[in-house]
Write an enzyme that holds these catalytic residues in place. Structure first.
Site, mmCIF file in Angstrom:
data_model
loop_
_atom_site.group_PDB
_atom_site.id
_atom_site.type_symbol
_atom_site.label_atom_id
_atom_site.label_comp_id
_atom_site.label_asym_id
_atom_site.label_seq_id
_atom_site.Cartn_x
_atom_site.Cartn_y
_atom_site.Cartn_z
ATOM 1 N NE ARG A 47 -2.944 0.568 3.365
ATOM 2 C CZ ARG A 47 -2.361 1.134 4.430
ATOM 3 N NH1 ARG A 47 -1.854 2.354 4.339
ATOM 4 N NH2 ARG A 47 -2.278 0.498 5.575
ATOM 5 C CG ASP A 171 -8.886 15.184 -16.710
ATOM 6 O OD1 ASP A 171 -8.184 14.455 -17.425
ATOM 7 O OD2 ASP A 171 -9.965 14.819 -16.201
ATOM 8 C CE LYS A 195 -11.912 6.736 -19.077
ATOM 9 N NZ LYS A 195 -12.183 8.087 -18.611
#
Ligand SMILES: *Cc1c(COP(=O)(O)O)cnc(C)c1O
Length: 371
Positions: A47, A171, A195
């Site tokens: 983590r 973004d 994407k």
């Protein structure tokens, strides 16, 4: 190094233990401590950090020309970490045409947690100036935007926002490689690596890249491992593998999309085409300045509204009716019905993610679907 070379080599080393050219996947959640109790090999618990995540962060950071990056389990997870790094009372300027999930995250979650937000059209610089407040800490740009492909002038907005002592996030999900937000003034870059980085519709991820080692990014880093919305080692491996071919894929996506935009712009049943590469589009001049190519996303509006749009989407044979973008297969989507109430998407609008098929086949498919 040029970007194609960086994409192939950044975040990559031949495995010193075995000579493996493709890097191993380190599924281990935990790593051995030294006898003294230290972790001289750099990893303690997955983590906090993991070799595959480390390589992904180094790779994407190098590709964007940043100083570091923090990877998350989705683009939205990464977006959330940026908002969580702010404090109650802070004000955010967001683009009115931002990704619907980003708008919803702000409206439905972060307003309750005390952030304030204004949604403005960032292609209008006067509106950006007017919306600034004393408490404005961050501006969230997205360009080209979703689904209207509006273009925000990254350099001009960054200047205005920096003059007000606030941070600029861009973004860059829709235009990786093609657009260099750090060179234009952005402080942080977000990618939904689901994407184009992944590139094959088979992995989710998100990443925040920072231009320098600022204190705001340190907070995002701490949210990453204290909050724990981290990507799995296998997902990191897949996304970094996707990055190896990203510059070439972006070129092919853009080339195909340009041909399809030209075809649609001349079709009698099409009212408007939104593609920054068309000289008739509103943001074309700015796009030409800040993008090397115009990307693989476009949208168009059919003349007879919602029913006609749904019928076109029903008839395509190669285009798959599905949300998301950036994969090798072309997708078609009626945004208004997927976004539902509150959508800013016109009823007659269809969004296309142009894949890597032959453009002639895609054009033939759209032609028969438009009837
Ligand atoms: C998909 C997308 C996101 C959200 O990413 P997820 O990986 O779906 O969480 C954010 N911004 C843009 C522009 C996107 O297209």
């Amino acid at each position: 190094m040029k970007i194609e070379t960086l994409a192939v080599h950044a975040g990559h080393t031949v495995d010193p233990a075995t000579g493996a050219v493709a890097s191993p996947i380190y599924l281990s959640t935990t790593f051995e401590r030294d006898i003294k109790g230290t972790y001289s090999r750099g990893f303690m618990y997955t983590r906090n950090d993991n070799p595959n995540r480390h390589a992904l962060e180094q790779g994407i950071s190098a590709l964007e020309g940043g100083a570091g990056a923090a990877a998350f389990a989705s683009g939205t997870g990464a977006t959330m970490a940026v908002f969580q790094a702010l404090a109650p009372g802070d004000h955010i300027l967001a683009h009115v045409d931002a990704y619907y999930g980003t708008t919803r995250l702000l409206r439905e979650i972060f307003l309750r947690w005390g952030l304030q937000a204004d949604f403005i059209d960032m292609s209008n610089l006067a509106a950006v100036k007017k919306a600034l407040r004393a408490k404005t800490k961050l501006a969230w740009m997205e360009t080209p935007s979703n689904p209207l492909l509006k273009i925000v002038d990254i350099a001009a907005v960054s200047q205005i926002v920096h003059d007000a002592d606030a941070i600029c996030v861009c973004d860059n999900t829709w235009a990786p490689v093609l657009q260099r937000p750090f060179e234009l003034g952005a402080d942080l870059i977000l990618h939904s690596t689901t994407k184009y980085f992944g590139g094959h519709c088979d992995v989710m991820g998100g990443i925040i890249v920072t231009k320098d080692g600022n204190e705001f990014f340190q907070r995002i880093r701490s949210i990453q491992y204290e909050g724990g919305t981290v990507p799995s080692p296998f997902d990191c491996w897949l996304i970094l593998r996707g990055m190896r071919t990203l510059p070439w894929r972006m070129r092919a996506h853009s080339e195909n999309a340009a041909k399809i935009a030209d075809f649609l712009a001349q079709h009698p049943k099409v009212d408007r085409v939104h593609y920054p590469g068309l000289s008739s589009s509103a943001g074309h001049d700015i796009a030409e300045r800040q993008m090397s190519l115009f990307g693989g996303m476009l949208s168009f509006e059919v003349k007879d509204g919602g029913d006609m749009a749904m019928s076109v989407a029903a008839k395509t044979k190669i285009f798959i009716r599905a949300t998301s973008l950036g994969g090798v297969e072309s997708l078609i989507e009626h945004r208004a019905s997927i976004e539902g109430a509150g959508t800013t998407s016109p009823e007659g609008l269809l969004r296309l993610s142009i894949g890597l098929e032959n453009a002639d086949d895609l054009i033939e498919d759209l032609d028969q679907a438009l009837g």
